[in-house]
Design an enzyme around this catalytic site. Structure first.
Site, PDB file in Angstrom:
ATOM      1  N   ASP A  10     -65.944  61.618  64.522  1.00 44.45           N
ATOM      2  CA  ASP A  10     -67.265  61.032  64.656  1.00 44.45           C
ATOM      3  C   ASP A  10     -67.474  60.112  63.460  1.00 44.45           C
ATOM      4  OD1 ASP A  10     -67.024  63.623  63.412  1.00 44.45           O
ATOM      5  OD2 ASP A  10     -69.168  63.599  63.083  1.00 44.45           O
ATOM      6  N   GLU A  34     -62.600  63.651  51.028  1.00 45.27           N
ATOM      7  CA  GLU A  34     -62.594  64.007  52.455  1.00 45.27           C
ATOM      8  C   GLU A  34     -61.729  63.024  53.253  1.00 45.27           C
ATOM      9  OE1 GLU A  34     -66.136  62.272  53.821  1.00 45.27           O
ATOM     10  OE2 GLU A  34     -66.434  63.696  55.454  1.00 45.27           O
TER      11      GLU A  34
HETATM   12  O1  LIG Z   1     -73.190  65.283  59.810  1.00 46.14           O
HETATM   13  C1  LIG Z   1     -72.416  64.394  60.558  1.00 46.14           C
HETATM   14  C2  LIG Z   1     -71.188  65.050  61.144  1.00 46.14           C
HETATM   15  O2  LIG Z   1     -70.486  65.742  60.117  1.00 46.14           O
HETATM   16  C3  LIG Z   1     -69.369  66.508  60.489  1.00 46.14           C
HETATM   17  O3  LIG Z   1     -68.256  65.668  60.725  1.00 46.14           O
HETATM   18  C4  LIG Z   1     -67.413  65.346  59.662  1.00 46.14           C
HETATM   19  O4  LIG Z   1     -67.160  66.417  58.772  1.00 46.14           O
HETATM   20  C5  LIG Z   1     -66.531  67.587  59.326  1.00 46.14           C
HETATM   21  C6  LIG Z   1     -66.283  68.535  58.182  1.00 46.14           C
HETATM   22  O5  LIG Z   1     -65.310  68.035  57.311  1.00 46.14           O
HETATM   23  C7  LIG Z   1     -65.240  67.225  60.065  1.00 46.14           C
HETATM   24  O6  LIG Z   1     -64.799  68.343  60.772  1.00 46.14           O
HETATM   25  C8  LIG Z   1     -65.467  66.072  61.029  1.00 46.14           C
HETATM   26  O7  LIG Z   1     -64.216  65.685  61.530  1.00 46.14           O
HETATM   27  C9  LIG Z   1     -66.094  64.916  60.267  1.00 46.14           C
HETATM   28  O8  LIG Z   1     -66.244  63.801  61.088  1.00 46.14           O
HETATM   29  C10 LIG Z   1     -69.605  67.369  61.715  1.00 46.14           C
HETATM   30  O9  LIG Z   1     -68.395  67.945  62.164  1.00 46.14           O
HETATM   31  C11 LIG Z   1     -70.222  66.584  62.832  1.00 46.14           C
HETATM   32  O10 LIG Z   1     -70.454  67.365  63.950  1.00 46.14           O
HETATM   33  C12 LIG Z   1     -71.537  66.007  62.296  1.00 46.14           C
HETATM   34  O11 LIG Z   1     -72.246  65.366  63.303  1.00 46.14           O
END
Ligand SMILES: OC[C@H]1O[C@H](O[C@H]2O[C@H](CO)[C@@H](O)[C@H](O)[C@H]2O)[C@H](O)[C@@H](O)[C@@H]1O
Length: 592
Positions: free
Chosen positions: A318, A516
């Site tokens: 995302d 990240e």
């Molecule tokens: O708050 C926005 C989005 O954040 C997360 O996505 C991102 O961080 C996660 C944790 O590291 C990772 O799994 C994901 O791939 C990243 O894009 C969350 O997972 C999203 O659902 C959320 O909308």
């Protein structure tokens, strides 16, 4: 209602679809949907710089009292409270983010895990020790009150402490945990790894599936299904077959739940897409989703848009042009062009194939012959779908499939190579596949980026597009090429692993952070773009580096040039190094 954390498996009691979710996530009426959430998250001026802050705060009173008092406030203010009124309400009725958690030093943490002995370069060895220290910084334990009164919290109670990704992400994330757990296993922290896997098993037993992350507001979606892969990793490290055998009912349940709720029929094959089952904007990015929703005229169109945003979040990517379908069927556009649920993704289907194969393997350990056949047959069916719908002879690689326009999407994403990682191809064709994958790498100039292979070749300012490069994707590429087992593929695998280790090392030496995501266009630089600042910590980045330092630490050194070290010089000719260097310099990029 409090949770007893019964780890026993009872598939009959586990839900078969998302319908009963309201009961299962008691604080959802505050954190997932409704007028209170809407009013606070869209206050003007805004109350929080990051929308996720509010939904991570703890309630000071029961949901019922909070909602009743909020309605009274709305009435008193004629339905138009000021931002100041809302701030006062939040200060009184909520406690700050993170108060439900305690810092936790893993009890099995080791000062000198044996992987450090496998690293020759003294600077890399020192770095390995510092990464091992970070496990202590990322450890979190829930306070007991969370499982006693879950309706006061958005966090989902789990029985064991966890290692979090870091930064704004202070709860577990499903797919992140795969690389975190592998890093823990390489760091000889088997108890912590096992505890995290048991948390996930407990979650499947309670909810039927694993939400995107450890918050109730993620209840409508999962993430790439890697629980069975986690169990496989644990068993590979510990030889504890019983652990896998005992988990089988739950693993089967997750597999069935996932496939039941994500399947589509394409060209007479049943395959899966990423999908979401909830209504409304993402609570953790509510304001952002309301804003992109403004582009749509009707409530129905807005809901569809939000659903595509959440489906993209389920994919873990995302957001990305990977999920854009423009009017003319290309990947041009912006978030309003998201059509995630109409795209059959290579990675998801490769992972489901792997799940079925692993479940069959665990059943074989238990001597359940009928079940072995059942899951081998399921795997075979998925494999046929992957071969006939997703393999693209012309491109020489697997491609996502656009169901709207009934055509493959010929755009680079690392996941195009994901079947190599989980061996979702006919192994007897390795030579042929290797030749065609190497040609694909060459054609897309994937080896010319100094900071790793970018997530796509489109520069959109979304975080899962160029120039961002992510640890899990480097992992899939490197391990996949290695699996192909031809000299060319293995050389490229080693070269990319070396480049990644050295680039992460450079960034860490400079900034003292693990990021990240990173920047493919610049060696040793953190990533950017997307809807939040680049985060540090960082679970999966640390996990991947610890694994590769363990596997290749004897061959990588920080001194040698070429984005590689001793190993790269061994596997690449001098001419090869020079050619890569010249190509990169011509492209105006700096190698180091
Ligand atoms: O708050 C926005 C989005 O954040 C997360 O996505 C991102 O961080 C996660 C944790 O590291 C990772 O799994 C994901 O791939 C990243 O894009 C969350 O997972 C999203 O659902 C959320 O909308």
């Amino acid at each position: 209602k409090s949770y007893g954390f019964d780890l026993s498996t009872d598939n009959d009691n586990a839900i078969a679809n998302y319908e009963d979710n309201d009961d299962k996530f008691p604080s959802c009426e505050i954190y997932c949907t409704g007028n209170l959430l809407h009013t606070i998250q869209t206050a003007n001026p805004k109350l929080f710089s990051d929308s996720k802050t509010f939904v991570d705060m703890k309630l000071n009173n029961s949901p019922d009292k909070t909602l009743a008092d909020f309605e009274a406030l709305m009435q008193a203010k004629n339905q138009t409270p000021t931002s100041e009124d809302l701030k006062k309400f939040v200060d009184e009725y909520f406690s700050p983010k993170g108060t439900e958690l305690e810092a936790w030093t893993p009890t099995d943490w080791k000062e000198n895990p044996s992987f450090l002995d496998l690293i020759s370069d003294p600077d890399l060895k020192q770095w390995g020790a510092e990464l091992n220290n970070i496990w202590k910084i990322l450890g979190r334990k829930m306070k007991d009150e969370v499982s006693k009164n879950p309706e006061y919290y958005s966090i989902i109670p789990v029985p064991n402490p966890v290692i979090i990704p870091g930064g704004r992400f202070i709860e577990f994330y499903y797919w992140d945990s795969y690389w975190i757990i592998r890093g823990l296993l390489y760091s000889q922290m088997h108890t912590t790894a096992r505890g995290m896997i048991q948390n996930f098993l407990s979650i499947v037993n309670r909810f039927g599936f694993i939400p995107n992350g450890g918050r109730v507001y993620y209840h409508g979606r999962s993430q790439p299904p890697l629980l069975t892969g986690m169990v496989k990793s644990y068993v590979d490290f510990t030889n504890d077959d019983k652990f896998a055998i005992d988990a089988l009912d739950t693993l089967e349940h997750e597999f069935e739940f996932f496939t039941n709720n994500h399947s589509v029929t394409v060209k007479n094959h049943t395959l899966c897409v990423y999908r979401d089952s909830s209504a409304g904007p993402r609570p953790e990015s509510y304001r952002e989703d309301v804003e992109t929703g403004e582009e749509f005229a009707t409530e129905e169109e807005k809901e569809l848009h939000w659903s595509e945003l959440k489906a993209a979040a389920e994919s873990g990517m995302d957001f990305s042009s990977r999920w854009f379908i423009s009017k003319d069927g290309t990947n041009d556009g912006n978030l309003t062009n998201l059509a995630t649920s109409s795209i059959v993704p290579v990675d998801l289907n490769a992972l489901l194939y792997w799940n079925a194969k692993l479940i069959a393997e665990f059943h074989s350990k238990a001597g359940n012959i009928k079940k072995v056949t059942e899951y081998e047959t399921k795997a075979e069916k998925i494999l046929q779908g992957i071969q006939e719908v997703l393999w693209n002879e012309e491109a020489g690689v697997w491609l996502d499939y656009d169901m709207k326009n009934e055509k493959p999407r010929d755009y680079f994403v690392p996941t195009n190579l994901s079947p190599l990682w989980v061996k979702a191809y006919n192994i007897s064709e390795s030579e042929k596949i290797s030749a065609s994958i190497m040609a694909y790498i060459e054609k897309n100039k994937l080896d010319t980026f100094p900071g790793g292979v970018p997530n796509t070749l489109s520069y959109t300012n979304e975080q899962w597009d160029a120039p961002n490069v992510w640890a899990p994707m480097q992992y899939i590429l490197v391990e996949g090429l290695n699996n192909l087992n031809t000299p060319e593929a293995k050389n490229m695998s080693m070269k990319w692993a070396t480049k990644w280790v050295k680039s992460n090392f450079k960034a860490f030496s400079k900034d003292r952070h693990m990021y990240e995501k990173y920047n493919a266009d610049q060696f040793g630089v953190g990533g950017g773009g997307g809807e939040y600042e680049v985060q540090t910590g960082f679970g999966w980045s640390n996990g991947v580096i610890i694994e590769w330092l363990s596997k290749h630490g004897r061959d990588i050194s920080t001194g040698a040039a070429g984005g590689g070290g001793a190993a790269a010089t061994r596997v690449m000719s001098v001419v090869g190094v020079a050619a890569v260097t010249i190509v990169a310099l011509i492209a105006g990029r700096f190698l180091w």
